[in-house]
Scaffold this active site. Structure first.
Site, PDB file in Angstrom:
ATOM      1  N   HIS A   6      36.817  33.775  41.124  1.00 11.02           N
ATOM      2  CA  HIS A   6      36.883  32.738  42.193  1.00 11.02           C
ATOM      3  C   HIS A   6      36.864  33.200  43.709  1.00 11.02           C
ATOM      4  O   HIS A   6      36.185  32.703  44.483  1.00 11.02           O
ATOM      5  CB  HIS A   6      38.036  31.751  41.619  1.00 11.02           C
ATOM      6  CG  HIS A   6      38.189  30.703  42.656  1.00 11.02           C
ATOM      7  ND1 HIS A   6      37.411  29.377  42.507  1.00 11.02           N
ATOM      8  CD2 HIS A   6      39.106  30.320  43.720  1.00 11.02           C
ATOM      9  CE1 HIS A   6      37.779  28.639  43.534  1.00 11.02           C
ATOM     10  NE2 HIS A   6      38.806  29.117  44.385  1.00 11.02           N
ATOM     11  N   HIS A  10      34.413  33.600  47.010  1.00 10.39           N
ATOM     12  CA  HIS A  10      34.574  33.121  48.432  1.00 10.39           C
ATOM     13  C   HIS A  10      34.249  34.461  49.637  1.00 10.39           C
ATOM     14  O   HIS A  10      33.758  34.188  50.598  1.00 10.39           O
ATOM     15  CB  HIS A  10      36.009  32.765  48.718  1.00 10.39           C
ATOM     16  CG  HIS A  10      36.367  31.307  48.285  1.00 10.39           C
ATOM     17  ND1 HIS A  10      35.774  30.298  48.870  1.00 10.39           N
ATOM     18  CD2 HIS A  10      37.061  30.882  47.230  1.00 10.39           C
ATOM     19  CE1 HIS A  10      36.238  29.108  48.362  1.00 10.39           C
ATOM     20  NE2 HIS A  10      36.985  29.349  47.211  1.00 10.39           N
ATOM     21  N   HIS A  32      36.544  43.585  56.905  1.00 11.57           N
ATOM     22  CA  HIS A  32      37.254  43.634  55.533  1.00 11.57           C
ATOM     23  C   HIS A  32      37.677  42.184  55.322  1.00 11.57           C
ATOM     24  O   HIS A  32      38.738  41.964  55.877  1.00 11.57           O
ATOM     25  CB  HIS A  32      38.029  44.749  55.158  1.00 11.57           C
ATOM     26  CG  HIS A  32      37.489  45.992  55.210  1.00 11.57           C
ATOM     27  ND1 HIS A  32      37.403  46.943  54.196  1.00 11.57           N
ATOM     28  CD2 HIS A  32      37.215  46.857  56.345  1.00 11.57           C
ATOM     29  CE1 HIS A  32      36.554  47.964  54.491  1.00 11.57           C
ATOM     30  NE2 HIS A  32      36.444  48.167  55.671  1.00 11.57           N
ATOM     31  N   CYS A  45      41.765  43.611  48.626  1.00 14.08           N
ATOM     32  CA  CYS A  45      40.315  43.671  49.473  1.00 14.08           C
ATOM     33  C   CYS A  45      39.090  44.093  48.659  1.00 14.08           C
ATOM     34  O   CYS A  45      38.936  44.903  47.688  1.00 14.08           O
ATOM     35  CB  CYS A  45      40.276  44.796  50.574  1.00 14.08           C
ATOM     36  SG  CYS A  45      38.807  45.086  51.428  1.00 14.08           S
ATOM     37  N   CYS A  48      36.877  47.264  49.435  1.00 14.24           N
ATOM     38  CA  CYS A  48      37.410  48.430  49.061  1.00 14.24           C
ATOM     39  C   CYS A  48      37.763  48.246  47.583  1.00 14.24           C
ATOM     40  O   CYS A  48      38.033  49.544  46.732  1.00 14.24           O
ATOM     41  CB  CYS A  48      38.562  48.606  49.737  1.00 14.24           C
ATOM     42  SG  CYS A  48      38.422  48.679  51.594  1.00 14.24           S
ATOM     43  N   CYS A 118      51.853  37.263  29.461  1.00 15.23           N
ATOM     44  CA  CYS A 118      52.758  36.789  28.688  1.00 15.23           C
ATOM     45  C   CYS A 118      53.273  37.666  27.400  1.00 15.23           C
ATOM     46  O   CYS A 118      54.448  37.685  27.044  1.00 15.23           O
ATOM     47  CB  CYS A 118      52.251  35.372  27.795  1.00 15.23           C
ATOM     48  SG  CYS A 118      51.107  35.682  26.833  1.00 15.23           S
ATOM     49  N   HIS A 421      48.990  33.180  23.112  1.00 15.94           N
ATOM     50  CA  HIS A 421      50.055  32.841  23.999  1.00 15.94           C
ATOM     51  C   HIS A 421      51.313  33.430  23.181  1.00 15.94           C
ATOM     52  O   HIS A 421      51.671  33.086  22.036  1.00 15.94           O
ATOM     53  CB  HIS A 421      50.347  31.273  24.401  1.00 15.94           C
ATOM     54  CG  HIS A 421      51.483  31.615  25.743  1.00 15.94           C
ATOM     55  ND1 HIS A 421      51.249  32.124  26.824  1.00 15.94           N
ATOM     56  CD2 HIS A 421      52.215  30.794  25.539  1.00 15.94           C
ATOM     57  CE1 HIS A 421      52.188  31.668  27.567  1.00 15.94           C
ATOM     58  NE2 HIS A 421      53.023  30.981  26.975  1.00 15.94           N
TER      59      HIS A 421
END
Length: 470
Positions: A6, A10, A32, A45, A48, A118, A421
């Protein structure tokens, strides 16, 4: 970063291609774009593909961290106030929390999930409630890993740092110290997880891992580091000075004894008999835990209340582990007398019991194409697990020396080893708690005994009490 990318999307959307080829030297400097984890405050980053440790000249990264910390602290304060109000208003919890006639606040601290961690949280919470083991680490002197300008500051690690800059024992100690002090509702084990990535490559990334495998790696690496010390200071000196862990209680695995082997270490006798000539071979194997099969006749039973056939108990699993077994064609024994591989029988005896008996139920097994989970309920005792009948020389043990009481249980919820889980139940000062990552709730014994246990931690009984045996 590793699940659905996600934040990375961006970053990619923010990259504007430069069409002007006549760039000045200043323009040629690569920009950067970084992102920050709002839970751990670590900065990453994507250009990098690494974590960021440095800051801008104006200290902008640190300012963002401090702003997030202030927001989080105010949210935690109001959340803790709300939880305390609910706790005081609940008649059940007020009853559970009454100590010497007065109601006390819930002091347990959860562990934040850093992305499918977990498995680690359940093991850490279980180990933190094994008092003798936990106290040893909490009493260790702190190791200063930094000096000069960075001394006293929180560090934000990068994978490019050398292995010499990390100490598993130190981060484990800090994590244990953060639990049960009641100053926060949840602690982020980010620094410990970073060290785990450094020294245990199997656990890099954010996919689900096996809690038992993690526990074994963790204990083995703690043992190795305690043997060698850190920065030239040997930790074994403290073990030698600790009178409660005398030399007679030590069980050496890979070299000198440490608190790991002194607490979890036991010894098995492996007895193999050749069925052709009758030659007997005996071997002593140290262990930190016992992995028990769930007998095949119980594997189709899924719930505690299922009426078809008898219920599987922990004794059934222990008996299956220690009973005489004929090795199949794929496990033929090399008989030194016959000078070739022969059919044989195998039997395990426990030559020495540990202070903390860790029992791992083999719930995952391989079929032709995938790894399946055995979801059978296994009945286990909260108190008075009697191990005397599995000992090599039971006559040399006292009447109470083989009794164990349950300290913690790790449970796997779900169907597969790479999914699902993990949570843990653990006893602390006479009360049972359920640890589900950041959330810690009071529970009762009836709930604990209904759990489909994956790993059980039993502590050797010290004081004389009623013999409520298995």
């Amino acid at each position: 970063r590793y699940v659905n990318g996600h934040a990375k999307k961006h970053y990619e959307d923010a990259q504007i291609p430069v069409t002007n080829h006549k760039k000045t030297e200043k323009q040629e400097k690569v920009q950067h774009t970084v992102c920050m984890d709002c839970s751990s405050y670590s900065t990453y980053c994507y250009r990098c593909d690494d974590f960021v440790v440095n800051d801008t000249k104006l200290g902008l990264v640190q300012k963002v961290r401090e702003h997030l910390q202030n927001l989080e602290n105010s949210a935690f304060t109001s959340d803790r106030h709300r939880k305390r109000k609910l706790l005081e208003n609940s008649s059940l919890n007020s009853k559970l929390l009454k100590v010497n006639g007065s109601t006390t606040a819930l002091c347990a601290t959860g562990l934040r999930n850093l992305g499918n961690t977990c498995f680690m949280n359940a093991i850490l919470q279980s180990l933190s409630n094994i008092q003798q083991f936990c106290c040893y680490f909490k009493e260790l002197p702190a190791v200063e890993l930094r000096n000069g300008k960075t001394a006293g500051r929180r560090t934000y690690h990068t994978r490019s740092q050398g292995d010499n800059n990390v100490s598993l024992v130190e981060e484990f100690r800090k994590t244990l110290c953060a639990l049960w002090q009641g100053s926060q509702t949840a602690f982020s084990p980010e620094s410990l997880f970073y060290v785990v990535w450094k020294i245990m490559p199997n656990f890099r990334g954010y996919q689900q891992q096996d809690a038992h495998e993690f526990m074994r790696y963790l204990l083995d690496h703690l043992h190795l580091e305690l043997q060698g010390g850190f920065n030239g200071v040997s930790r074994s000196v403290i073990l030698q000075e600790n009178s409660s862990l005398s030399a007679s209680n030590k069980c050496c695995i890979n070299g000198a004894s440490t608190v790991v082997t002194a607490i979890f270490g036991g010894i098995l006798q492996n007895e193999v008999n050749c069925l052709i000539c009758g030659t007997e071979s005996r071997k002593f194997d140290p262990f930190l835990d016992l992995s028990l099969d769930i007998p095949s006749q119980f594997r189709n039973k899924r719930t505690k209340n299922q009426e078809s056939g008898p219920m599987c108990t922990l004794r059934d699993c222990l008996r299956s582990f220690t009973d005489l077994e004929e090795l199949d064609e794929t496990e033929l024994y090399m008989c030194h007398k016959c000078k070739k591989k022969q059919k044989s029988t195998k039997k395990f005896w426990i030559q020495k019991l540990p202070k903390v008996l860790c029992l791992h139920l083999k719930r995952f097994h391989w079929t032709a194409y995938l790894r399946n989970k055995v979801d059978t309920y296994v009945e286990f005792p909260l108190r008075g697990l009697d191990m005397k009948c599995y000992l090599l020389e039971p006559e040399n043990s006292g009447p109470e020396s083989c009794l164990y009481d349950l300290a913690a249980v790790v449970v796997h919820h779900g169907s597969g080893v790479g999914s699902g889980h993990y949570t843990a139940y653990a006893a602390h000062e006479g009360r049972w708690f359920h640890f589900n990552d950041s959330t810690v709730t009071l529970t009762d014994e009836e709930t604990v005994v209904k759990a489909k246990a994956y790993i059980l931690f039993y502590v050797e009984r010290q004081a004389k009490s009623g013999s409520d045996k298995l």
